[in-house]
Design an enzyme around this catalytic site. Structure first.
Site, PDB file in Angstrom:
ATOM      1  N   HIS A   1      -7.628   3.841   1.329  1.00 30.75           N
ATOM      2  CA  HIS A   1      -6.585   4.212   2.293  1.00 30.75           C
ATOM      3  C   HIS A   1      -7.215   4.305   3.681  1.00 30.75           C
ATOM      4  CE1 HIS A   1      -2.886   5.919   3.707  1.00 30.75           C
ATOM      5  NE2 HIS A   1      -3.385   7.116   3.945  1.00 30.75           N
TER       6      HIS A   1
ATOM      7  N   ASP B   1       0.822  -1.215   0.000  1.00 32.86           N
ATOM      8  CA  ASP B   1       0.000   0.000   0.000  1.00 32.86           C
ATOM      9  C   ASP B   1       0.857   1.266   0.000  1.00 32.86           C
ATOM     10  OD1 ASP B   1      -2.915  -0.956   2.011  1.00 32.86           O
ATOM     11  OD2 ASP B   1      -2.348  -1.377  -0.048  1.00 32.86           O
ATOM     12  N   ASP B   2       0.174   2.389  -0.195  1.00 29.83           N
ATOM     13  CA  ASP B   2       0.791   3.722  -0.098  1.00 29.83           C
ATOM     14  C   ASP B   2       1.902   3.933  -1.128  1.00 29.83           C
ATOM     15  OD1 ASP B   2      -0.928   3.860   2.019  1.00 29.83           O
ATOM     16  OD2 ASP B   2       0.599   4.006   3.573  1.00 29.83           O
TER      17      ASP B   2
END
Length: 352
Positions: A134, A13-14
Site C-alpha cells: 500500500h 487496489d484497496d
C-alpha cells in the site's frame, strides 16, 4: 519472427477499504475492466471484500499495509516503531520520514507483514496470489529486503514494481507529486535486483485501478490537515449542520448558476508540499461517549468525509469542540469560508 506475448494486468487496489469501494471494484471486475484485486486486511470492510472475491471468483492478492490504520499484529498495537502516539501507522509521508531517520524496526516490519499474510489466509482460505505494498512502501530501502524475504519464505511468487513509464513527461503533474513519484520510481528500480535475487517476479510497468468505484473516484484525503481536507463543499445545505435552534442563512443569488452536488473530492495537495504538513499542531477536546458516537455517525453519513482515511476521521472527532449557540443566531451564510464542520445535536437548522 513472432513477437513475445505480453499480458496486461490491471489491479484494483484497496479492496476492503469500505463497502462502496468494494462494490465499485467488483463492478469493474465484472465489466472486464480489472484483472485482479489487492486486499487491505486491516481495513474496515476486509471480511466483506474477501467474501465478495470468493463469490465472484476474483483473483486476490495482499495489499500489505504499513502506512494507514492500525497494525494487525496485536503485540505491535500498543508500543512499536510502526505507530505514532495515537496508535496509528505513520502515514504515507510519515512512514518514509521515520524510515529515513533510522527509527523503524525491520524486525517489527517483518512481524507485521507475516501477521497480515496470516489474516489474509484466514479471510480467504489461501495464500495471496500476489503481494504488493500500500502506497508503495514495499520498494523502500530496507523494507524491500524484508518484503522479499517474506515472499520467498511463503512462496508468494509475484509482486509489483511501480515503474511509471513517461512520468517525467507529465507537465500537468504538480511538482510535489513529481518529486514523490520520481522517488517511488527510483526506489522501484533499486528494488528489482532484490526481488530478482529472491526469485520474486514483478511487473515493470504499473497500471493500477486505484480507488475504483462504480462511477466516481473516492476521496483520498492523505496527509492534509484534516479540518481543511473535508470542507470543500460546506455550502451544500445538507452538509452544514448547526446546534439546536440555530438558523443557517443562505441568501439566493438570482444570477448565480444552479449548483450541482459534487460526487467526489481530490484531497491530494496540489500546491502544498506534503513534507510541510508535519508541523501542523491540532488540539484535542474531551467528549462523552455519546458525543463521540454522534460525531462519528455524522462524518460517516457525509458524502465527502465518509471516504477519508480512518485515522483522519478519528483526528476530526478529537478536534471537534462543543459550541453553544443562541436560538435565531446565524451560524453560516453563503459566501463564508466554510472551514468549520457543525454536527447537530437535536433539531435540524433552518435554512433560508
Amino acid at each position: 519472427m513472432p513477437q513475445p506475448r505480453m499480458m496486461l494486468v490491471v489491479t484494483g487496489d484497496d479492496f476492503g477499504y469500505c463497502p462502496r469501494r468494494n462494490q465499485g471494484i467488483v463492478d469493474c471486475f465484472q465489466a472486464g475492466g480489472i484483472s485482479n484485486v489487492s486486499l487491505l486486511v486491516n481495513a474496515s470492510a476486509a471480511k466483506e471484500a474477501a467474501d465478495l472475491a470468493k463469490r465472484h471468483k476474483i483473483p486476490i492478492g495482499l495489499h500489505a499495509n504499513l502506512s494507514e490504520g492500525i497494525p494487525v499484529c496485536q503485540s505491535l498495537q500498543q508500543a512499536s516503531t510502526l505507530i505514532n502516539q495515537r496508535g496509528l501507522f505513520h502515514g504515507k509521508i510519515g512512514f518514509r520520514q521515520v524510515l529515513e531517520r533510522g527509527q523503524l524496526s525491520m524486525e517489527q516490519v517483518e512481524q507485521e507483514l507475516r501477521a497480515q499474510v496470516r489474516l489474509f489466509r484466514e479471510l480467504t482460505g489461501h495464500l495471496p496470489h500476489h503481494m504488493d505494498g500500500h502506497q508503495h512502501v514495499h520498494v523502500l530501502p530496507e523494507v524491500r529486503e524484508v518484503f522479499a524475504q517474506v515472499l520467498s519464505d511463503l512462496r508468494i511468487p509475484y509482486t509489483r514494481v511501480p515503474v511509471e513509464s513517461g512520468l517525467r513527461s507529465c507537465p500537468w503533474l504538480p511538482s510535489n507529486f513529481q518529486r514523490f513519484y520520481t522517488q517511488v520510481e527510483k526506489d522501484a528500480q533499486d528494488s528489482i535486483p532484490v526481488f530478482t535475487r529472491y526469485g520474486i517476479r514483478g511487473s515493470q510497468l504499473k497500471l493500477q485501478a486505484r480507488c475504483v468505484q462504480a462511477s466516481v473516484h473516492t476521496a483520498r484525503a492523505v496527509h492534509l490537515p484534516p479540518l481543511r481536507s473535508t470542507h470543500s463543499q460546506q455550502r451544500d445545505k445538507n452538509t452544514d449542520k448547526a446546534q439546536r435552534g440555530a438558523v443557517v442563512q443562505t441568501p439566493a443569488l438570482p444570477d448565480e448558476p444552479q449548483r450541482t452536488k459534487r460526487q467526489a473530492i481530490s484531497a491530494e495537495p496540489t500546491a502544498l508540499d506534503p513534507s510541510q504538513l508535519t508541523d501542523v499542531t491540532l488540539t484535542s477536546y474531551c467528549k462523552t461517549k455519546e458525543s463521540s458516537e454522534l460525531i462519528h455517525r455524522a462524518l460517516l453519513d457525509n458524502d465527502f468525509m465518509k471516504h477519508l482515511e480512518h485515522g483522519q476521521i478519528l483526528t476530526i472527532m478529537d478536534c471537534m469542540r462543543p459550541t453553544s449557540l443562541t436560538k435565531g443566531c446565524c451560524v453560516i451564510q453563503e459566501g463564508d469560508d466554510g472551514s468549520t464542520v457543525y454536527v447537530l445535536e437535536g433539531e435540524a437548522p433552518q435554512c433560508s
